[in-house]
Design a protein around this motif. Sequence first.
Motif, PDB file in Angstrom:
ATOM      1  N   ARG A  46       0.803  -1.228   0.000  1.00 27.04           N
ATOM      2  CA  ARG A  46       0.000   0.000   0.000  1.00 27.04           C
ATOM      3  C   ARG A  46       0.834   1.275   0.000  1.00 27.04           C
ATOM      4  N   GLN A  99       0.199   2.953  -7.503  1.00 18.38           N
ATOM      5  CA  GLN A  99      -1.032   2.235  -7.778  1.00 18.38           C
ATOM      6  C   GLN A  99      -0.796   0.986  -8.635  1.00 18.38           C
ATOM      7  N   GLU A 128      -9.119   0.302  -3.415  1.00 17.71           N
ATOM      8  CA  GLU A 128      -8.695   1.625  -3.881  1.00 17.71           C
ATOM      9  C   GLU A 128      -9.792   2.671  -3.650  1.00 17.71           C
ATOM     10  N   ILE A 129     -11.037   2.291  -3.854  1.00 16.49           N
ATOM     11  CA  ILE A 129     -12.147   3.220  -3.594  1.00 16.49           C
ATOM     12  C   ILE A 129     -12.206   3.570  -2.115  1.00 16.49           C
ATOM     13  N   ASN A 147      -9.711   3.460  -0.032  1.00 19.96           N
ATOM     14  CA  ASN A 147      -8.518   4.243   0.261  1.00 19.96           C
ATOM     15  C   ASN A 147      -8.686   5.695  -0.204  1.00 19.96           C
ATOM     16  N   THR A 148      -9.314   5.906  -1.352  1.00 23.46           N
ATOM     17  CA  THR A 148      -9.539   7.252  -1.868  1.00 23.46           C
ATOM     18  C   THR A 148     -10.475   8.031  -0.961  1.00 23.46           C
ATOM     19  N   HIS A 149     -11.556   7.392  -0.524  1.00 22.99           N
ATOM     20  CA  HIS A 149     -12.500   8.070   0.358  1.00 22.99           C
ATOM     21  C   HIS A 149     -11.885   8.344   1.728  1.00 22.99           C
ATOM     22  N   LYS A 150     -10.999   7.476   2.163  1.00 24.29           N
ATOM     23  CA  LYS A 150     -10.341   7.653   3.463  1.00 24.29           C
ATOM     24  C   LYS A 150      -9.362   8.822   3.432  1.00 24.29           C
ATOM     25  N   ASN A 151      -8.700   9.047   2.281  1.00 26.38           N
ATOM     26  CA  ASN A 151      -7.707  10.113   2.163  1.00 26.38           C
ATOM     27  C   ASN A 151      -8.312  11.481   1.955  1.00 26.38           C
ATOM     28  N   LYS A 152      -9.600  11.572   1.636  1.00 27.73           N
ATOM     29  CA  LYS A 152     -10.221  12.885   1.392  1.00 27.73           C
ATOM     30  C   LYS A 152     -10.468  13.634   2.659  1.00 27.73           C
TER      31      LYS A 152
END
Length: 96
Positions: A27, A31, A88-89, A91-96
């Motif tokens: 991780r 990507q 990945e989805i 992870n993307t929502h977590k990083n926002k």
Amino acid sequence: MIGPIFYILLIFALVAAPAYAGWKLSRNQGQSIRMAGAIVAGQLILSPAVAYISFSQGEGASGNPVQTSLIYAAMALVISIMTFAVLEIKNTHKNK
């Protein structure tokens, strides 16, 4: 009716758990490396096991052990890619 559902869930578990572990181990990388880790790890258990079983049994009901191995490898590939996409989805929502 429970047999086929259990079989599909077993295949999903044998592919998704290693794919998750492969994604988790890579991780901190890019990507493409995370995707490769998830795909390779997802193939580690199911593909060799199916190849061993289909080639050791010889000509069975399916008739062609190579075709059987390729079908299960393709199923494992799809499950690995789906697992990667979901992670990945998340992870993307977590990083926002």
